[in-house]
Enzyme design. Sequence first.
Site: not given
Ligand SMILES: NC(=O)c1ccc[n+]([C@@H]2O[C@H](COP(=O)([O-])OP(=O)(O)OC[C@H]3O[C@@H](n4cnc5c(N)ncnc54)[C@H](O)[C@@H]3O)[C@@H](O)[C@H]2O)c1
Length: 333
Positions: A148-149, A190, A212-213, A276
């Site tokens: 992911y990162d 969380v 942790q915060t 973490d």
């Molecule tokens: N929610 C958070 O706190 C947070 C924090 C940092 C970054 N993000 C980023 O925001 C975006 C949305 O996050 P979220 O919390 O809504 O996550 P989520 O898992 O609820 O939503 C991700 C969506 O992408 C779809 N998806 C995954 N892989 C796919 C692919 N290969 N092709 C098409 N669709 C695909 C999933 O089915 C899902 O609907 C992500 O890119 C995530 O990395 C979210």
Amino acid sequence: MLLGQKRILVTGGAGFLGSHLCRRLLNQGHEVLCVDNFSTGTRRNIEELISDPRFELLRHNVTFPLFVEVDEIYNLACPASPIHYQFDPVQTTKTSVSGAINMLGLAKRLKVRILQASTSEVYGDPIVHPQTEDYWGNVNPIGSRSCYDEGKRCAETLFFDYHRQHKMSIKVARIFNTYGPNMRPDDGRVVSNFICQALLGEDITIFGRGEQTRSFCYVTDLIDGLDRLMNSPEEVTGPINIGNPGEFTIRELAEKVIALTGSQSKLVERPLPEDDPKQRQPNIEVAEKLLGWRPTIKLDEGLVRTIAYFDALLREHGKKITSETRVRADAFV
Ligand SMILES: NC(=O)c1ccc[n+]([C@@H]2O[C@H](COP(=O)([O-])OP(=O)(O)OC[C@H]3O[C@@H](n4cnc5c(N)ncnc54)[C@H](O)[C@@H]3O)[C@@H](O)[C@H]2O)c1
């Protein structure tokens, strides 16, 4: 199309953030093309939108090229919770990297603006606190979170290379921990974990001593930040931190959830997972200055709204959601 109305592609539109973004864009009068492979997104999240004639849904995996005609692209597709992105780590990296290449290729062909949902995870386990955008991060390249990162870091690289090489209009948001309705109860994050455990009267599990915060941004604030970034002047490319700087320990969060739900749940400690981060807090001065954005929803208010959502969801399922059913990814699709 009416004057000012756009046709906007939202990848990952059936997910937690994507569903709120689709709703907001429709409310603004735009047409929305929601593309999702439903790996973590759910139909329930977009159920209300499907009857809107300006909403279109396409099941598609962004690791494959997409040929559509749109005026703007928000690239959100990617599982965001560790349980889900570690389930198939190769697919996670592919989604970030090949997904970015495919969406940037589409934006290049159409000559349209594209926004990337990046993440605070690009800072890894930060040694600079709070994190500013010019901090390059402290990331393990070979650990279980690296898919992911590092995938997200590579996607940022691609966005800036397309920008420099092809003069494309890009926007990169570094999203910090966000919560709210439409989160999945089984995503292991969380806020959703604590709320479900409290509503079900189960023990609330905290990792380590819970010292942790984290900072928690309510979803409507976050979506407002993405909207402002997308509509900011051409030279504002980011990366820009979007998050709530209010910092709370995990233990404080658990205690708030217990108080707001009136639960009898007890706190129990579990070993800390690998990599973490100990602290995570955004510096949002750039967003304040360039976008005039700052979060407005206080943690207690956001938690009350999120608790109401999970309470309704648990009732829909007759409170049959336990710790065991929550980890089954298909339980709430
Ligand atoms: N929610 C958070 O706190 C947070 C924090 C940092 C970054 N993000 C980023 O925001 C975006 C949305 O996050 P979220 O919390 O809504 O996550 P989520 O898992 O609820 O939503 C991700 C969506 O992408 C779809 N998806 C995954 N892989 C796919 C692919 N290969 N092709 C098409 N669709 C695909 C999933 O089915 C899902 O609907 C992500 O890119 C995530 O990395 C979210």
